[in-house]
Design a protein around this motif. Structure first.
Motif, short mmCIF file in Angstrom:
data_model
loop_
_atom_site.label_atom_id
_atom_site.label_comp_id
_atom_site.label_asym_id
_atom_site.label_seq_id
_atom_site.Cartn_x
_atom_site.Cartn_y
_atom_site.Cartn_z
N ASP A 1 0.83 -1.21 0.00
CA ASP A 1 0.00 0.00 0.00
C ASP A 1 0.86 1.26 0.00
O ASP A 1 0.57 2.23 -0.71
CB ASP A 1 -0.89 0.00 1.24
N LEU A 2 1.93 1.23 0.81
CA LEU A 2 2.81 2.39 0.88
C LEU A 2 3.50 2.61 -0.47
O LEU A 2 3.63 3.74 -0.94
CB LEU A 2 3.86 2.20 1.98
N ALA A 3 3.94 1.52 -1.11
CA ALA A 3 4.57 1.64 -2.42
C ALA A 3 3.60 2.24 -3.43
O ALA A 3 3.98 3.11 -4.23
CB ALA A 3 5.04 0.26 -2.89
N PHE A 4 2.35 1.79 -3.40
CA PHE A 4 1.35 2.33 -4.33
C PHE A 4 1.12 3.82 -4.05
O PHE A 4 0.98 4.62 -4.98
CB PHE A 4 0.05 1.54 -4.17
N THR A 5 1.11 4.17 -2.76
CA THR A 5 0.82 5.57 -2.39
C THR A 5 1.88 6.52 -2.95
O THR A 5 1.55 7.64 -3.37
CB THR A 5 0.78 5.69 -0.85
N ILE A 6 3.12 6.07 -2.97
CA ILE A 6 4.18 6.97 -3.47
C ILE A 6 4.56 6.63 -4.93
O ILE A 6 5.59 7.07 -5.42
CB ILE A 6 5.42 6.91 -2.57
N HIS A 7 3.71 5.83 -5.57
CA HIS A 7 3.87 5.52 -7.00
C HIS A 7 5.21 4.86 -7.30
O HIS A 7 5.93 5.27 -8.21
CB HIS A 7 3.72 6.80 -7.85
N GLU A 8 5.55 3.85 -6.51
CA GLU A 8 6.83 3.16 -6.71
C GLU A 8 6.57 1.67 -6.89
O GLU A 8 5.65 1.10 -6.30
CB GLU A 8 7.76 3.40 -5.51
N ASP A 9 7.38 1.03 -7.70
CA ASP A 9 7.25 -0.41 -7.91
C ASP A 9 7.43 -1.15 -6.57
O ASP A 9 8.34 -0.81 -5.80
CB ASP A 9 8.34 -0.87 -8.89
N PRO A 10 6.58 -2.15 -6.29
CA PRO A 10 6.64 -2.83 -4.98
C PRO A 10 8.00 -3.45 -4.67
O PRO A 10 8.45 -3.42 -3.52
CB PRO A 10 5.56 -3.91 -5.09
N VAL A 11 8.67 -4.03 -5.67
CA VAL A 11 9.98 -4.63 -5.41
C VAL A 11 11.03 -3.54 -5.21
O VAL A 11 11.85 -3.60 -4.28
CB VAL A 11 10.38 -5.57 -6.56
N ALA A 12 11.01 -2.53 -6.06
CA ALA A 12 11.98 -1.44 -5.94
C ALA A 12 11.82 -0.74 -4.59
O ALA A 12 12.82 -0.37 -3.94
CB ALA A 12 11.79 -0.45 -7.08
N TYR A 13 10.57 -0.54 -4.17
CA TYR A 13 10.33 0.12 -2.87
C TYR A 13 10.88 -0.73 -1.72
O TYR A 13 11.55 -0.22 -0.81
CB TYR A 13 8.84 0.35 -2.70
N ARG A 14 10.63 -2.02 -1.78
CA ARG A 14 11.15 -2.89 -0.72
C ARG A 14 12.68 -2.85 -0.69
O ARG A 14 13.28 -2.80 0.38
CB ARG A 14 10.65 -4.33 -0.93
N ARG A 15 13.29 -2.92 -1.85
CA ARG A 15 14.75 -2.85 -1.89
C ARG A 15 15.26 -1.57 -1.22
O ARG A 15 16.24 -1.58 -0.47
CB ARG A 15 15.25 -2.87 -3.33
N ARG A 16 14.58 -0.49 -1.47
CA ARG A 16 15.05 0.81 -0.98
C ARG A 16 14.93 0.94 0.53
O ARG A 16 15.75 1.60 1.17
CB ARG A 16 14.25 1.93 -1.68
N ILE A 17 13.90 0.33 1.11
CA ILE A 17 13.67 0.54 2.55
C ILE A 17 14.12 -0.65 3.39
O ILE A 17 13.90 -0.65 4.61
CB ILE A 17 12.19 0.85 2.84
N LEU A 18 14.72 -1.67 2.79
CA LEU A 18 15.17 -2.83 3.58
C LEU A 18 16.18 -2.41 4.64
O LEU A 18 16.94 -1.46 4.45
CB LEU A 18 15.80 -3.88 2.67
#
Length: 729
Positions: free
Chosen positions: A540-557
């Motif tokens: 949901d957070l990835a969608f909110t900031i318009h970022e790909d779900p995998v790319a977003y996870r990589r960035r915030i791991l």
């Protein structure tokens, strides 16, 4: 005599003395133990370690190696895994191996990951046994080499060992069994050295399951199979509402059924004792029972949900707290909140619970498949008013469990003991639960309500995470016995606090909901619902900031690189960055379950507007050193099926405190046609091995839910999925 008859005969004649005699093959055998670590530290390969005898391996003169299995085999393959470790260190041939369940003795067979309780729980079996069984095999090998060196009068270093034989440079050789007697008279070695990974013959390679052929032919004995001379059977009528008390009953019609011998009151209901199960079941339908529901659970599922929401609004006890969540949230550029609802879940093992008890001459013997056999022994001894040392537990195979056989109250054994004590029976008695008893009789995984509030920076990084949970307490681990409420809750909901992502400020609160509904842990425990909340909310957070779900996870791991390895592997193998066939959608989820890291990608399609189908699951797994890759794949695949079943239609519902579902037809478990292909990729690792029995479960539902969101724009926050009307956009 058939293999099944032999197994039944062994099960009947089994006792502690017989156990030792059978394991070592009578006189002249070698019974050997392994090193028991004083802590869970994993020594490096090649460490030399002091020994402490504890019987795990027996070598008989006929060359058979018996591996004493201290865990319950429920289909997870633990007996093969432990035998593999012994065979590896002994350089034994696979054909020499057989297994035997250990007796109840926590001093010898306690689970080192669970405070020494003899238990098969929480995917700890391999992790706690890994070094013990390797050392047991290494000790046996060392003794055999010493025996050969003494016999041949040559140095130990000249002796080679492979495929269950010892060989001298001049061509002479001995089988293991030929040296069993000589080896049994030697002093235990002061230290042994474990093999280095470059010399592994079995670990990490194909090693067929030891139980596969026997189970295919129907030879193994389960508790339901036990048939003893003059044995009686009993079934129990329990209250339709949890917590109701028995007022009175009329058994006149029930007693007219041929074969019915006794009808009596128990603490759990009314028991019918008969000469066969047919008569017992027929009689229970003729029994007229009146219950007092003044202390019973009378709420429906919807009323419980309303009550849970009120408890959640009232707040709970803080069990994890880092930083200042409230200040961070108040000053954040963006906050997002969501509630999640999870139903009661039925475990659904193929074999329902049952046990056989035989009391004679002041001693008792119980045949049971229990994840906590020590609890069964304690409760039986208490009910019969005899010392625990007078109660023998014979462990038999379990036809599945998923947590159902981890009952601390040992209710099946208690029912058997109460009947035997009340009637003064000296003949064997089997207590069995029907499928309807198991579905309506409670012992579910609890219902839960979660609420998460996340505070985000403008770049989408998470600054604060406030997580609340309401539900009944279920103790996953024996470690929590005697602990405070806060300590137990911290242990139970650790899965919600172990986020893979960098979150500076974090708070987790828990509010206990009271109910007489009996609950038990389930396969993956709190990891199942916690992973669903975390991974769908992250999406949901990835969608909110318009970022790909995998790319977003990589960035915030966070800093643990093992999360990134499985995430990247699953994404690459699923073709996440490539084109998706028209009409198909993907979702991803990431989680660590008791030390095993899994990333899952789910592919779904909508053949009709409101009907979706899971077309493929891709899993990347890091479980440390892999002992048996086939068992890892089987367990992950089984976990996917278990998680998918719970996500699609799982759930027990109540109306006026009564369970609505009655049979498997009402529950509608997953069909083979609904099981998608599962591609499993294992990350190479030399880290200490961890369990995989549960690790496949938690990421399935959130990965599918995220794929459904990609297709429909609908966030599923109340399970099962069947409760949500999905419209493909």
């Amino acid at each position: 005599m058939s293999e099944r008859d032999k197994a039944m005969s062994a099960a009947q004649s089994y006792d502690r003395r017989a156990f030792l005699r059978m394991a070592a093959g009578g006189s002249g055998g070698l019974l050997i133990g392994g090193w028991v670590p004083v802590a869970s530290r994993s020594p490096a390969q090649g460490d030399r370690i002091l020994l402490h005898p504890s019987p795990f391996v027996a070598l008989s003169p006929d060359d058979r190696i018996t591996v004493i299995v201290k865990h319950l085999e429920m289909g997870q393959g633990i007996e093969t895994a432990l035998a593999t470790l012994v065979a590896e260190e002994m350089d034994a041939a696979r054909a020499q191996l057989r297994t035997q369940f250990a007796p109840v003795d926590p001093n010898l067979y306690g689970n080192l990951r669970l405070g020494g309780t003899q238990a098969t729980l929480a995917s700890t079996s391999l992790g706690n046994s890994y070094l013990q069984y390797r050392h047991a095999g290494a000790i046996a090998r060392s003794l055999l080499i010493s025996a050969a060196a003494r016999t041949w009068k040559i140095p130990r270093a000249y002796i080679a060992v492979s495929d269950g034989r010892l060989r001298a440079p001049d061509g002479r050789s001995f089988s293991f069994g030929e040296l069993a007697t000589t080896a049994s008279n030697l002093e235990l070695p002061v230290a042994v050295e474990l093999k280095r990974s470059a010399h592994y013959c079995y670990i990490g390679r194909r090693f067929p399951r030891l139980d596969a052929q026997a189970k295919t032919s129907g030879a193994p004995i389960y508790a339901a199979d036990i048939q003893l001379d003059d044995m009686l059977v009993a079934t129990i009528v329990r209250p339709p509402q949890f917590g109701a008390n028995l007022l009175h009953y009329d058994d006149r019609r029930a007693r007219l059924v041929k074969g019915v011998l006794h009808v009596l009151r128990l603490s759990s209901g009314v028991a019918i004792v008969a000469r066969n199960s047919w008569a017992a079941i027929k009689a229970r339908r003729l029994l007229n029972v009146v219950w007092d529901d003044s202390e019973a659970e009378t709420r429906s599922t919807s009323e419980l949900a309303t009550q849970y929401l009120k408890l959640l609004e009232d707040g709970g006890m803080t069990i994890y707290n880092e930083g200042d969540v409230h200040s961070r949230t108040r000053g954040a550029p963006m906050t997002i909140q969501a509630d999640f609802h999870f139903p009661f879940l039925h475990h659904g093992p193929m074999e329902t619970t049952d046990a056989v008890l035989h009391v004679r001459d002041g001693s008792a013997r119980l045949w049971v498949a229990s994840q906590l056999p020590g609890a069964d022994r304690k409760h039986v001894a208490r009910e019969l008013a005899i010392p625990e040392s007078k109660v023998e537990i014979t462990t038999v195979y379990a036809g599945g469990s998923f947590g159902r056989r981890a009952a601390r109250d040992a209710h099946v054994a208690v029912e058997a003991a109460q009947i035997v004590r009340t009637l003064g029976l000296t003949q064997p008695l089997k207590v069995f639960w029907t499928r309807e008893d198991d579905i309506r009789g409670g012992y579910y995984h609890p219902m839960y309500l979660h609420r998460v509030v996340a505070a985000l920076e403008r770049d989408g990084s998470i600054q604060a995470w406030h997580h609340r949970v309401v539900g009944q307490t279920v103790d996953d681990l024996p470690l929590s016995e005697g602990a405070s409420a806060a300590e137990r809750w911290r242990e139970n909901f650790k899965a919600c606090a172990e986020l893979p992502y960098a979150v500076p400020d974090f708070r987790l609160e828990f509010r206990e909901a009271k109910s007489p509904i009996p609950v038990l842990p389930i396969r993956s425990g709190a990891h199942g619902h916690c992973a669903y909340v975390i991974e769908t909310f992250i999406d949901d957070l990835a969608f909110t900031i318009h970022e790909d779900p995998v790319a977003y996870r990589r960035r915030i791991l966070g800093r643990d690189p093992r999360y990134l390895r499985v995430l990247d592997l699953a994404a690459a193998r699923s073709g996440w960055d490539g084109p998706v066939r028209n009409g198909r959608y993907r979702g991803i989820a990431l989680h660590r379950t008791r030390g095993t890291y899994v990333a899952t990608v789910a592919d779904v399609e909508f053949p009709m507007e409101t009907v979706f189908r899971v077309t493929r699951i891709t899993c990347a797994v890091d479980c440390g050193l892999v002992i048996n890759p086939e068992i890892v794949r089987a367990q992950i695949e089984g976990g996917v099926g278990f998680g998918l079943n719970a996500a699609l239609r799982g759930g027990i519902t109540l109306e006026d405190g009564r369970v609505v579902q009655r049979t498997m037809g009402d529950i509608r478990p997953l069909r083979m046609s609904e099981m998608p292909p599962v591609d499993i990729y294992i990350v190479p690792s030399d880290a200490s091995p961890t369990g995989v029995g549960e690790a496949g479960v938690p990421t399935v539902a959130p990965a599918i839910a995220n794929a459904i969101f990609a297709a429909t724009g609908i966030r599923i926050r109340s399970l099962p999925f069947s409760a949500t009307r999905l419209i493909h956009r």
